[in-house]
Scaffold this active site. Structure first.
Site, PDB file in Angstrom:
ATOM      1  N   HIS A 162       0.845  -1.207   0.000  1.00  0.00           N
ATOM      2  CA  HIS A 162       0.000   0.000   0.000  1.00  0.00           C
ATOM      3  C   HIS A 162       0.877   1.253   0.000  1.00  0.00           C
ATOM      4  O   HIS A 162       0.606   2.220  -0.717  1.00  0.00           O
ATOM      5  CB  HIS A 162      -0.883   0.062   1.258  1.00  0.00           C
ATOM      6  CG  HIS A 162      -1.922  -1.009   1.364  1.00  0.00           C
ATOM      7  ND1 HIS A 162      -2.076  -1.776   2.492  1.00  0.00           N
ATOM      8  CD2 HIS A 162      -2.873  -1.439   0.490  1.00  0.00           C
ATOM      9  CE1 HIS A 162      -3.090  -2.616   2.325  1.00  0.00           C
ATOM     10  NE2 HIS A 162      -3.581  -2.448   1.121  1.00  0.00           N
ATOM     11  N   SER A 174      -2.941  -7.695   3.134  1.00  0.00           N
ATOM     12  CA  SER A 174      -3.179  -7.500   4.566  1.00  0.00           C
ATOM     13  C   SER A 174      -3.654  -8.805   5.210  1.00  0.00           C
ATOM     14  O   SER A 174      -3.240  -9.146   6.318  1.00  0.00           O
ATOM     15  CB  SER A 174      -4.238  -6.430   4.794  1.00  0.00           C
ATOM     16  OG  SER A 174      -3.808  -5.193   4.291  1.00  0.00           O
ATOM     17  N   LYS A 204     -16.864  -6.780   6.590  1.00  0.00           N
ATOM     18  CA  LYS A 204     -15.688  -7.430   7.169  1.00  0.00           C
ATOM     19  C   LYS A 204     -15.550  -7.065   8.641  1.00  0.00           C
ATOM     20  O   LYS A 204     -15.914  -5.975   9.047  1.00  0.00           O
ATOM     21  CB  LYS A 204     -14.420  -6.946   6.442  1.00  0.00           C
ATOM     22  CG  LYS A 204     -14.350  -7.339   4.979  1.00  0.00           C
ATOM     23  CD  LYS A 204     -13.005  -6.897   4.410  1.00  0.00           C
ATOM     24  CE  LYS A 204     -12.959  -6.970   2.894  1.00  0.00           C
ATOM     25  NZ  LYS A 204     -11.798  -6.307   2.327  1.00  0.00           N
ATOM     26  N   ARG A 261      -2.301  -6.305  -8.257  1.00  0.00           N
ATOM     27  CA  ARG A 261      -1.230  -7.244  -7.927  1.00  0.00           C
ATOM     28  C   ARG A 261      -1.142  -8.360  -8.953  1.00  0.00           C
ATOM     29  O   ARG A 261      -0.151  -8.520  -9.627  1.00  0.00           O
ATOM     30  CB  ARG A 261      -1.472  -7.859  -6.543  1.00  0.00           C
ATOM     31  CG  ARG A 261      -1.058  -6.965  -5.419  1.00  0.00           C
ATOM     32  CD  ARG A 261      -1.648  -7.411  -4.132  1.00  0.00           C
ATOM     33  NE  ARG A 261      -3.099  -7.255  -4.175  1.00  0.00           N
ATOM     34  CZ  ARG A 261      -3.894  -7.434  -3.145  1.00  0.00           C
ATOM     35  NH1 ARG A 261      -3.405  -7.818  -1.994  1.00  0.00           N
ATOM     36  NH2 ARG A 261      -5.192  -7.233  -3.244  1.00  0.00           N
TER      37      ARG A 261
HETATM   38  P1  ADP Z   1      -9.828  -3.560  -0.301  1.00  0.00           P
HETATM   39  O1  ADP Z   1     -10.442  -4.076   0.947  1.00  0.00           O
HETATM   40  O2  ADP Z   1     -10.604  -2.476  -0.983  1.00  0.00           O
HETATM   41  O3  ADP Z   1      -9.330  -4.632  -1.256  1.00  0.00           O
HETATM   42  P2  ADP Z   1      -7.124  -3.202   0.527  1.00  0.00           P
HETATM   43  O4  ADP Z   1      -6.762  -2.444   1.751  1.00  0.00           O
HETATM   44  O5  ADP Z   1      -6.934  -4.690   0.572  1.00  0.00           O
HETATM   45  O6  ADP Z   1      -8.577  -2.788   0.209  1.00  0.00           O
HETATM   46  O7  ADP Z   1      -6.363  -2.630  -0.712  1.00  0.00           O
HETATM   47  C1  ADP Z   1      -6.554  -1.323  -1.160  1.00  0.00           C
HETATM   48  C2  ADP Z   1      -5.964  -1.172  -2.550  1.00  0.00           C
HETATM   49  O8  ADP Z   1      -4.578  -1.461  -2.510  1.00  0.00           O
HETATM   50  C3  ADP Z   1      -6.539  -2.135  -3.592  1.00  0.00           C
HETATM   51  O9  ADP Z   1      -6.559  -1.467  -4.834  1.00  0.00           O
HETATM   52  C4  ADP Z   1      -5.547  -3.244  -3.628  1.00  0.00           C
HETATM   53  O10 ADP Z   1      -5.546  -3.922  -4.882  1.00  0.00           O
HETATM   54  C5  ADP Z   1      -4.261  -2.489  -3.420  1.00  0.00           C
HETATM   55  N1  ADP Z   1      -3.198  -3.311  -2.840  1.00  0.00           N
HETATM   56  C6  ADP Z   1      -3.277  -4.150  -1.801  1.00  0.00           C
HETATM   57  N2  ADP Z   1      -2.095  -4.756  -1.573  1.00  0.00           N
HETATM   58  C7  ADP Z   1      -1.236  -4.302  -2.533  1.00  0.00           C
HETATM   59  C8  ADP Z   1       0.121  -4.581  -2.867  1.00  0.00           C
HETATM   60  N3  ADP Z   1       0.835  -5.463  -2.184  1.00  0.00           N
HETATM   61  N4  ADP Z   1       0.660  -3.908  -3.907  1.00  0.00           N
HETATM   62  C9  ADP Z   1      -0.101  -3.041  -4.619  1.00  0.00           C
HETATM   63  N5  ADP Z   1      -1.380  -2.755  -4.364  1.00  0.00           N
HETATM   64  C10 ADP Z   1      -1.957  -3.375  -3.341  1.00  0.00           C
END
Ligand code: ADP
Length: 161
Positions: free
Chosen positions: A17, A128, A41, A90
């Site tokens: 992130h 996460s 969630k 990803r």
């Molecule tokens: P959500 O619950 O909306 O999926 P996340 O917190 O998991 O939210 O992720 C927010 C954004 O960050 C999403 O666009 C996700 O694809 C991106 N993201 C999550 N992990 C990574 C990573 N390791 N590298 C790049 N982008 C990521």
């Protein structure tokens, strides 16, 4: 001034992130990270905790703000005068969902576009939920998170043991 929002759960914020936030901050004049209250969630961290963590790990980026939001992403974008929604991609598994989401958002808000940044290779596997699972079993999470965030996750996990 071009503004973008970067919405997500960030439960917790990972180095993946942070990479997206830092890269977006170089392209946009202003970046608003939106931490979602997600009723579907059960998060490990409260929205307030997630906002606090994100503020602390982005403190070195003057054009980045962190806010929480509830409801539609396009409404959050409009409220903040943002022209773009940034999402990270990803793997191919992210693609179908993200495509559907961005197309739906564009029907509802044609003036706002979704911009996809492909993840840096070294973080392409990182999520996460995976980090939480490793931490739950006492694994080493230091390669995936900012040291302060890793410490908060360890503290939180102590409550489950
Ligand atoms: P959500 O619950 O909306 O999926 P996340 O917190 O998991 O939210 O992720 C927010 C954004 O960050 C999403 O666009 C996700 O694809 C991106 N993201 C999550 N992990 C990574 C990573 N390791 N590298 C790049 N982008 C990521």
């Amino acid at each position: 001034m071009t503004s973008a929002i970067y919405p997500g759960s960030f439960d917790p914020v990972t180095l993946g992130h942070m990479d997206i936030i830092e890269r977006t901050a170089q392209i946009m004049d202003r970046v608003i990270v939106g931490v979602l209250y997600n009723q579907k969630k059960t998060p490990l961290f409260s929205v307030e905790e997630r906002v606090k963590m994100l503020k602390s790990v982005t403190a070195h980026l003057p054009n980045v703000e962190v806010k929480s939001f509830d409801g539609l992403t396009i409404d959050f974008a409009r409220e903040n005068g943002a022209k773009a929604i940034v999402r990270g991609l990803r793997a191919i598994t992210d693609f179908e969902y993200e495509l559907q989401l961005s197309q739906t958002n564009r029907v509802m808000a044609p003036e706002i576009d979704t911009l996809f940044l492909t993840t840096s290779l070294k973080y392409s596997y990182l999520s996460s939920s995976m980090v939480k699972e490793i931490a739950m079993y006492g694994g080493d999470i230091s390669a995936f998170l900012h040291p302060d965030v890793a410490e908060l996750v360890r503290e939180k996990m102590k409550r489950f043991h």
